[in-house]
Design an enzyme around this catalytic site. Sequence first.
Site, PDB file in Angstrom:
ATOM      1  N   LEU A 255       0.836  -1.213   0.000  1.00  0.00           N
ATOM      2  CA  LEU A 255       0.000   0.000   0.000  1.00  0.00           C
ATOM      3  C   LEU A 255       0.861   1.250   0.000  1.00  0.00           C
ATOM      4  O   LEU A 255       0.471   2.295  -0.508  1.00  0.00           O
ATOM      5  CB  LEU A 255      -0.904   0.012   1.236  1.00  0.00           C
ATOM      6  N   GLY A 256       2.014   1.129   0.577  1.00  0.00           N
ATOM      7  CA  GLY A 256       2.903   2.289   0.613  1.00  0.00           C
ATOM      8  C   GLY A 256       4.024   2.070   1.600  1.00  0.00           C
ATOM      9  O   GLY A 256       4.040   1.087   2.347  1.00  0.00           O
ATOM     10  N   GLU A 257       4.957   3.010   1.563  1.00  0.00           N
ATOM     11  CA  GLU A 257       6.082   2.974   2.484  1.00  0.00           C
ATOM     12  C   GLU A 257       5.844   4.062   3.509  1.00  0.00           C
ATOM     13  O   GLU A 257       5.658   5.226   3.147  1.00  0.00           O
ATOM     14  CB  GLU A 257       7.378   3.217   1.712  1.00  0.00           C
TER      15      GLU A 257
ATOM     16  N   THR B  61       6.586   5.739   7.659  1.00  0.00           N
ATOM     17  CA  THR B  61       7.670   6.182   8.524  1.00  0.00           C
ATOM     18  C   THR B  61       8.443   5.002   9.104  1.00  0.00           C
ATOM     19  O   THR B  61       9.655   5.050   9.231  1.00  0.00           O
ATOM     20  CB  THR B  61       7.081   6.988   9.694  1.00  0.00           C
TER      21      THR B  61
ATOM     22  N   VAL C 282       7.254  -0.783   5.491  1.00  0.00           N
ATOM     23  CA  VAL C 282       6.299  -1.025   4.402  1.00  0.00           C
ATOM     24  C   VAL C 282       4.923  -1.393   4.971  1.00  0.00           C
ATOM     25  O   VAL C 282       4.823  -2.044   6.006  1.00  0.00           O
ATOM     26  CB  VAL C 282       6.820  -2.159   3.493  1.00  0.00           C
ATOM     27  N   VAL C 283       3.873  -0.961   4.270  1.00  0.00           N
ATOM     28  CA  VAL C 283       2.506  -1.313   4.652  1.00  0.00           C
ATOM     29  C   VAL C 283       1.890  -2.158   3.537  1.00  0.00           C
ATOM     30  O   VAL C 283       1.952  -1.792   2.363  1.00  0.00           O
ATOM     31  CB  VAL C 283       1.645  -0.045   4.888  1.00  0.00           C
TER      32      VAL C 283
ATOM     33  N   ASP D  99       1.791  12.556  16.712  1.00  0.00           N
ATOM     34  CA  ASP D  99       2.175  12.656  15.300  1.00  0.00           C
ATOM     35  C   ASP D  99       0.936  12.863  14.436  1.00  0.00           C
ATOM     36  O   ASP D  99       0.775  12.215  13.408  1.00  0.00           O
ATOM     37  CB  ASP D  99       2.948  11.400  14.888  1.00  0.00           C
TER      38      ASP D  99
HETATM   39  P1  ADP Z   1       3.348   7.436   7.440  1.00  0.00           P
HETATM   40  O1  ADP Z   1       4.235   6.794   8.435  1.00  0.00           O
HETATM   41  O2  ADP Z   1       4.056   8.270   6.418  1.00  0.00           O
HETATM   42  O3  ADP Z   1       2.184   8.122   8.067  1.00  0.00           O
HETATM   43  P2  ADP Z   1       2.089   4.927   7.094  1.00  0.00           P
HETATM   44  O4  ADP Z   1       3.150   3.997   7.544  1.00  0.00           O
HETATM   45  O5  ADP Z   1       1.005   5.226   8.064  1.00  0.00           O
HETATM   46  O6  ADP Z   1       2.732   6.264   6.563  1.00  0.00           O
HETATM   47  O7  ADP Z   1       1.414   4.377   5.794  1.00  0.00           O
HETATM   48  C1  ADP Z   1       2.086   4.137   4.575  1.00  0.00           C
HETATM   49  C2  ADP Z   1       1.071   3.906   3.490  1.00  0.00           C
HETATM   50  O8  ADP Z   1       0.167   2.884   3.827  1.00  0.00           O
HETATM   51  C3  ADP Z   1       0.233   5.140   3.208  1.00  0.00           C
HETATM   52  O9  ADP Z   1       0.097   5.270   1.810  1.00  0.00           O
HETATM   53  C4  ADP Z   1      -1.098   4.831   3.835  1.00  0.00           C
HETATM   54  O10 ADP Z   1      -2.147   5.409   3.110  1.00  0.00           O
HETATM   55  C5  ADP Z   1      -1.172   3.328   3.790  1.00  0.00           C
HETATM   56  N1  ADP Z   1      -1.893   2.853   4.979  1.00  0.00           N
HETATM   57  C6  ADP Z   1      -1.481   2.923   6.265  1.00  0.00           C
HETATM   58  N2  ADP Z   1      -2.380   2.397   7.115  1.00  0.00           N
HETATM   59  C7  ADP Z   1      -3.418   1.982   6.342  1.00  0.00           C
HETATM   60  C8  ADP Z   1      -4.685   1.356   6.617  1.00  0.00           C
HETATM   61  N3  ADP Z   1      -5.069   1.045   7.852  1.00  0.00           N
HETATM   62  N4  ADP Z   1      -5.494   1.067   5.574  1.00  0.00           N
HETATM   63  C9  ADP Z   1      -5.131   1.375   4.312  1.00  0.00           C
HETATM   64  N5  ADP Z   1      -3.971   1.971   3.990  1.00  0.00           N
HETATM   65  C10 ADP Z   1      -3.112   2.269   4.974  1.00  0.00           C
END
Ligand code: ADP
Length: 303
Positions: free
Chosen positions: A13-15, A17, A20-21, A129
Amino acid sequence: KKQADRYLKREVLGEGTYGVVYKAIDTKTGQTVAIKKIRLGKQKEGINFTALREIKLLKELKDPNIIELIDAFPHKGNLHLVFEFMETDLEAVIRDRNIFLSPADTKSYLQMTLKGLSYCHKKWVLHRDMKPNNLLIGSDGQLKLADFGLARIFGSPDRRFTDQVFARWYRAPELLFGAKQYGSGVDVWAAACIFAELLLRRPFLQGSSDIDQLGKIFAAFGTPTSSQWPDMVYLPDYVEYQYVPAPPLRSLFPMASDDAIDLLAKMFTYDPKSRISVAQALEHRYFSSAPLPTDPNKLPRPA
Ligand code: ADP
């Protein structure tokens, strides 16, 4: 059987802080979840007991406006945190130029943010945060706070990654002055920045460094005086600044209602001891006066 086998990993879904998610399916419930893989780095013995205890506390936080931590387990040297899956986040809503946010919509998003914060502050948990991309939005329109307490367990994001700029824009003045002891006021300040961002449709105080962030704050609210904020002079990084007068807050938010301006001013109070609490903010006239907050399932969301 391994805890990790319960989840079927799908796409990234994304990277974030902390790592990886992934999107995944919980085979036990059929529910779609988001799994945050947290690198444990050099800590050879894995996560310490304090972190595990804190995570256990986070699992106890259950509120309609808090993202649920469904499960947490170590796997291949990483800590995996399983959360309910969310469709989008407030940053995407604010940035989407096809979305019109009415005053009632803004009120609804702020109210859900404060409700989630209020629940956690009652349990003495700070978020630390808060930013629009940590405010996730589900398919039912409910806004839920994500990453609660993670900053405390795994370290403040901007101390780990120097290129992390966004969190700075939501940082309270006491933090910028180096306060080591701080309270729920830091979340109120961040929520105020998010409120301002909903009204302006762009980040309100976009500092390019911590010093510049203070400069942006002073330009918006005037330099704080010691009568406004008596404890300021005792903060570690406090230095005297050249006097800057405060412009009327109304001039920065020409479209906002009087109630919105009044609440905003109370949330953007310099002295954290005088700053409005989340519980008090929820009782503010802004939330009971017309227009009433939009029903979450009727809120505009990105296509
Ligand atoms: P950051 O640390 O930059 O806030 P996150 O680690 O929370 O980023 O999330 C990284 C990515 O995963 C983002 O694109 C976020 O939209 C996605 N994401 C995080 N948590 C969820 C969730 N519960 N459901 C769907 N997408 C998520």
